[in-house]
Design an enzyme around this catalytic site. Sequence first.
Site, PDB file in Angstrom:
ATOM      1  N   GLU A 102       0.963  -1.193   0.018  1.00  0.00           N
ATOM      2  CA  GLU A 102      -0.076  -0.040  -0.021  1.00  0.00           C
ATOM      3  C   GLU A 102       1.063   1.175  -0.069  1.00  0.00           C
ATOM      4  O   GLU A 102       1.988   1.272   0.543  1.00  0.00           O
ATOM      5  CB  GLU A 102      -0.860   0.093   1.199  1.00  0.00           C
ATOM      6  CG  GLU A 102      -2.272  -0.090   0.909  1.00  0.00           C
ATOM      7  CD  GLU A 102      -3.032   0.819   0.225  1.00  0.00           C
ATOM      8  OE1 GLU A 102      -2.402   1.610  -0.778  1.00  0.00           O
ATOM      9  OE2 GLU A 102      -4.195   0.936   0.403  1.00  0.00           O
ATOM     10  N   ASP A 103       0.234   2.417  -0.587  1.00  0.00           N
ATOM     11  CA  ASP A 103       1.147   3.575  -0.307  1.00  0.00           C
ATOM     12  C   ASP A 103       0.831   4.215   0.999  1.00  0.00           C
ATOM     13  O   ASP A 103       1.786   4.770   1.719  1.00  0.00           O
ATOM     14  CB  ASP A 103       0.505   4.574  -1.639  1.00  0.00           C
ATOM     15  CG  ASP A 103      -0.951   4.603  -1.577  1.00  0.00           C
ATOM     16  OD1 ASP A 103      -1.668   4.015  -0.806  1.00  0.00           O
ATOM     17  OD2 ASP A 103      -1.465   5.618  -2.326  1.00  0.00           O
ATOM     18  N   ASP A 106      -4.423   5.020   6.187  1.00  0.00           N
ATOM     19  CA  ASP A 106      -4.933   6.466   6.896  1.00  0.00           C
ATOM     20  C   ASP A 106      -5.837   5.945   8.070  1.00  0.00           C
ATOM     21  O   ASP A 106      -5.739   5.689   9.221  1.00  0.00           O
ATOM     22  CB  ASP A 106      -5.661   7.159   5.679  1.00  0.00           C
ATOM     23  CG  ASP A 106      -6.228   8.607   6.244  1.00  0.00           C
ATOM     24  OD1 ASP A 106      -5.748   8.860   7.421  1.00  0.00           O
ATOM     25  OD2 ASP A 106      -7.062   9.135   5.612  1.00  0.00           O
ATOM     26  N   PHE A 155      -2.491  15.919   4.718  1.00  0.00           N
ATOM     27  CA  PHE A 155      -2.752  15.547   3.559  1.00  0.00           C
ATOM     28  C   PHE A 155      -1.495  15.459   2.697  1.00  0.00           C
ATOM     29  O   PHE A 155      -1.005  16.563   2.782  1.00  0.00           O
ATOM     30  CB  PHE A 155      -3.748  16.050   2.803  1.00  0.00           C
ATOM     31  CG  PHE A 155      -4.095  15.541   1.476  1.00  0.00           C
ATOM     32  CD1 PHE A 155      -4.951  14.255   1.452  1.00  0.00           C
ATOM     33  CD2 PHE A 155      -3.634  16.026   0.176  1.00  0.00           C
ATOM     34  CE1 PHE A 155      -5.326  13.761   0.432  1.00  0.00           C
ATOM     35  CE2 PHE A 155      -3.726  15.154  -0.935  1.00  0.00           C
ATOM     36  CZ  PHE A 155      -4.739  14.105  -0.996  1.00  0.00           C
ATOM     37  N   ARG A 168       0.959  12.307  -8.771  1.00  0.00           N
ATOM     38  CA  ARG A 168       1.455  11.149  -8.653  1.00  0.00           C
ATOM     39  C   ARG A 168       2.920  10.842  -8.995  1.00  0.00           C
ATOM     40  O   ARG A 168       3.850  10.158  -8.747  1.00  0.00           O
ATOM     41  CB  ARG A 168       0.614  10.044  -9.338  1.00  0.00           C
ATOM     42  CG  ARG A 168      -0.786   9.818  -8.851  1.00  0.00           C
ATOM     43  CD  ARG A 168      -1.196   8.507  -9.306  1.00  0.00           C
ATOM     44  NE  ARG A 168      -2.780   8.430  -9.141  1.00  0.00           N
ATOM     45  CZ  ARG A 168      -3.445   8.039  -8.130  1.00  0.00           C
ATOM     46  NH1 ARG A 168      -2.597   7.643  -6.974  1.00  0.00           N
ATOM     47  NH2 ARG A 168      -4.774   8.068  -7.901  1.00  0.00           N
TER      48      ARG A 168
HETATM   49  P1  IMP Z   1      -7.977   4.421   4.551  1.00  0.00           P
HETATM   50  O1  IMP Z   1      -8.799   3.422   4.106  1.00  0.00           O
HETATM   51  O2  IMP Z   1      -8.439   5.589   5.202  1.00  0.00           O
HETATM   52  O3  IMP Z   1      -6.694   3.854   5.179  1.00  0.00           O
HETATM   53  O4  IMP Z   1      -7.383   4.932   3.060  1.00  0.00           O
HETATM   54  C1  IMP Z   1      -6.223   4.784   2.445  1.00  0.00           C
HETATM   55  C2  IMP Z   1      -6.229   5.322   1.236  1.00  0.00           C
HETATM   56  O5  IMP Z   1      -6.636   6.602   1.048  1.00  0.00           O
HETATM   57  C3  IMP Z   1      -4.893   5.259   0.540  1.00  0.00           C
HETATM   58  O6  IMP Z   1      -4.487   4.113  -0.198  1.00  0.00           O
HETATM   59  C4  IMP Z   1      -4.729   6.593  -0.194  1.00  0.00           C
HETATM   60  O7  IMP Z   1      -5.494   6.058  -1.656  1.00  0.00           O
HETATM   61  C5  IMP Z   1      -5.830   7.375   0.180  1.00  0.00           C
HETATM   62  N1  IMP Z   1      -5.122   8.316   0.951  1.00  0.00           N
HETATM   63  C6  IMP Z   1      -5.149   8.628   2.508  1.00  0.00           C
HETATM   64  N2  IMP Z   1      -4.474   9.539   3.019  1.00  0.00           N
HETATM   65  C7  IMP Z   1      -3.795   9.933   1.757  1.00  0.00           C
HETATM   66  C8  IMP Z   1      -3.007  11.278   1.438  1.00  0.00           C
HETATM   67  O8  IMP Z   1      -2.513  11.877   2.566  1.00  0.00           O
HETATM   68  N3  IMP Z   1      -2.811  11.662   0.458  1.00  0.00           N
HETATM   69  C9  IMP Z   1      -3.115  10.922  -0.787  1.00  0.00           C
HETATM   70  N4  IMP Z   1      -4.102   9.975  -0.577  1.00  0.00           N
HETATM   71  C10 IMP Z   1      -4.409   9.641   0.699  1.00  0.00           C
HETATM   72 MG    MG Z   2      -4.017   3.147  -1.820  1.00  0.00          MG
END
Ligand code: IMP
Ligand code: MG
Length: 178
Positions: A102-103, A106, A155, A168
């Site tokens: 994963e990148d 969050d 963010f 990206r």
């Molecule tokens: P989660 O389900 O809230 O953990 O969502 C994770 C996904 O939200 C990641 O795979 C990202 O695509 C996106 N995301 C969360 N925080 C950021 C951020 O700060 N910048 C860009 N994308 C984010």
């Molecule tokens: Mg992602």
Amino acid sequence: METIKVQDRLFTPFLSEAEIKGRVAELAARIDKDYVGKCPLFLAVLSGSFVFAADLLRAITIPCEIAFIRVSSYEGMGSTGQVKQLMGLKEDIAGRDVIVVEDIIDSGLTMKELQGILAAKQPASVRLASLLVKPGNMKVDLDIPYRCFDIPNDFIVGYGLDYDGQGRNLPAIYKVVE
Ligand code: IMP
Ligand code: MG
């Protein structure tokens, strides 16, 4: 690195290319050790992880495979909290040692959901590898053994991560200027 503009927002330098490269190399070395004698299947979660996955995989020296999946649930700068279905997994993961790439994690909701879906397919093991983790936003209990940076809730954009579709391609990581 200086302040940049992506769409309508300003972003300031946060993690340099060199910092990222160093941490990715350390993580690859750990995975090499942990999976010696195995052939892990990396599942890169598109789109955000494509840059991290490309760099991580090239730093791995043990036999391995990669496949790409999609589980999008995020729009703009706030999580929708709705997790869509897993798409694109054609590989049979039964009996495989899976490492999800994963990148950023969050709220953790996406990964929690994905873990459940993958577990039902009877893999030998599933571990999470995330370039970035925002521990302050975590809404679920999630084990993330492989992580390069724990970061504040700001963010961020770059190195695969987008802001409304753009950014990206940035080789480093920037955080939003509030
Ligand atoms: P989660 O389900 O809230 O953990 O969502 C994770 C996904 O939200 C990641 O795979 C990202 O695509 C996106 N995301 C969360 N925080 C950021 C951020 O700060 N910048 C860009 N994308 C984010
Ligand atoms: Mg992602």
